[in-house]
Scaffold this motif. Sequence first.
Motif, PDB file in Angstrom:
ATOM      1  N   GLU A  52      38.136  58.365  59.355  1.00 21.05           N
ATOM      2  CA  GLU A  52      36.709  58.664  59.310  1.00 21.05           C
ATOM      3  C   GLU A  52      36.042  58.403  60.657  1.00 21.05           C
ATOM      4  OE1 GLU A  52      34.374  56.475  56.514  1.00 21.05           O
ATOM      5  OE2 GLU A  52      35.034  54.498  57.205  1.00 21.05           O
ATOM      6  N   SER A 112      34.419  61.542  62.941  1.00 19.37           N
ATOM      7  CA  SER A 112      32.954  61.534  62.959  1.00 19.37           C
ATOM      8  C   SER A 112      32.451  61.934  64.342  1.00 19.37           C
ATOM      9  CB  SER A 112      32.423  60.145  62.590  1.00 19.37           C
ATOM     10  OG  SER A 112      32.735  59.839  61.241  1.00 19.37           O
ATOM     11  N   LYS A 158      42.324  58.986  48.562  1.00 22.68           N
ATOM     12  CA  LYS A 158      41.266  59.986  48.644  1.00 22.68           C
ATOM     13  C   LYS A 158      40.515  59.838  49.952  1.00 22.68           C
ATOM     14  CE  LYS A 158      37.121  61.712  46.304  1.00 22.68           C
ATOM     15  NZ  LYS A 158      36.177  61.510  45.179  1.00 22.68           N
ATOM     16  N   ARG A 212      37.627  59.821  52.673  1.00 23.75           N
ATOM     17  CA  ARG A 212      36.197  59.583  52.561  1.00 23.75           C
ATOM     18  C   ARG A 212      35.419  60.797  53.064  1.00 23.75           C
ATOM     19  NH1 ARG A 212      36.740  53.565  55.308  1.00 23.75           N
ATOM     20  NH2 ARG A 212      38.061  52.689  53.657  1.00 23.75           N
ATOM     21  N   SER A 213      34.286  61.033  52.472  1.00 21.06           N
ATOM     22  CA  SER A 213      33.423  62.131  52.917  1.00 21.06           C
ATOM     23  C   SER A 213      32.900  61.848  54.313  1.00 21.06           C
ATOM     24  CB  SER A 213      32.258  62.293  51.941  1.00 21.06           C
ATOM     25  OG  SER A 213      31.360  63.272  52.395  1.00 21.06           O
TER      26      SER A 213
END
Length: 569
Positions: free
Chosen positions: A170, A174, A201, A203-204
């Motif tokens: 992430e 970003s 899973k 992360r958004s």
Amino acid sequence: MADAPITRGTRPPIAAEAFLRALSDHGTDYFFANPGTDFPPIVEAYDHAKKTNAKVPQPVLVPHENLAVAMAHGAYLMTGRPQAVMVHVNVGTANTINNVANLSRDQVPLILAAGRTPVTEKGSFGSRSRPIHWAQEMFDQAGMLREFVKWDYELRTPGQIGDMVSRACEVAMSSPRGPVYLVLPREPLSAPLAEPVGPVKPRSLAAAPHPDPRDAATLAEWIAAAERPLIVVSTLRPDAVAELSALAEQCAIPVVVQNPRTVCLPSSHPMHFGFEPGALLAEADLVVAIEIDVPWIPSLQQPPAECRIVHIGEDPIFARYPMRSFPSDLTIRSSALNALTALNAAVAPHLSPAKARIEARRARLGERMQQRRAQLAKASAPGETISPEYLSRAIGETIGEDAIIFNEYPLRAAHCLREKPGTLYALGPAGGLGWGLGAALGAKVAAPDKLIVATLGDGAYMFSNPTVGHWVSAAHGLPILTIVFNNSRYGAVRNSTMAMFKDGVAGENDCNTLADLSPSPAFDTMAAAQGAYAERVEKPADLPGALARARDAVVKDKRQALLNVICTY
């Protein structure tokens, strides 16, 4: 006594298995590895995956760390997903720094991992077992490259590994993107897990930044009122090229691609005014700098004092640069795609009122474009020797519009026509040599059906670990075309010396001291020894045929090829 080695049969999963699974779950396709004594858990995890059909990234053995990082960069450019590199403790990390610097300044995500000398001297499974395990320990291993990575972390316990990968991915993905660094001591990496290895899973991620609508409106008004606007850009992701093309066309704004790293505008676009700001900057009343760290060289040229300056980018002030002093009247933090999309919408209502001004500018620029293209045709004509301009033109004419070029300095972009986004990538602003060959090989890993071409200066080729590169090409079935612009010198060194001391003592030696690379190695013979189709080309008349033969060796025979082209420049 350390625990006994793990034996075959039923055993709990180890952290290394969860590490590889988490990477795969986060979209990492390839695991470029340069292994050492810290890798036994990784080896065990990969061999276990073969038996269980576990989900893991494809392993790619690369016998030099710098090449491995460049390959991960090339693969990312083809996939848009962060790739992984793992190297051997501190010494392997040291060998990555050159290309990690390139990725950092180019805002490229990378999951860089390294082992760490075992923490324990005895008493644990994985404790130190080789003399090097003492000398390779550092007080702060990550400190070597902390300035070039967005985040670093050392694994403490085996149960952390999934969260560690999630955090790494992430941060890397970003805005603005960049490399991250994971330190993996072999005791926790080889330790058993309390739970089975399961999916992780991702992360958004936050969306890429959008411009403030008020800033887009202001810039649209400035464009409509400008007499001599100029766009200067260095790099765009392929999806932003159409928006820039539309803006430049409808507003008749010349575009200069300074220090080009990607295809920012098709070569044939009527507003593509080359790769040096020159006279356009000197007369501009509005400069829009898009994703470019150095829109001009202040010691050599400046826009007029009354010129408005706009900077657009995901990090428009380049905050990690210690000193950067370009003026700005409007700074917009946004991805290029989002900014250009918003700007096209904001400028639309102004087009009709500004039509007369825009069309008059278009006519003036059209005359300039005719002169520019005539000059380019003359400069790229064949002469008595092979010039880099002629070689660049011949490459563009031979390889086709879908081929992808990785250029490490010598290609003359003005003479090598590229119409499609994503068909040219060049060394980033940090300028660390030894990137192009590896990046081309990494692209071939991820895009096996594409013709991949590496254009390298002879100095850059030597920096690229060519013996390792040709081994990787042969071992992993990665046929690419390598073209060496061989002028037997470090051109950047000589040119810089010429600019400062042409009339000094250095000029008496034609500024060749510390730049002379003669006698030139027989690069073609070296490549042929590793199975490549290879030729040495010295005469302009021989060049088109040699390029066609080398292209066909790659495309038809699925064989790596190299041309050692003797150039005078």
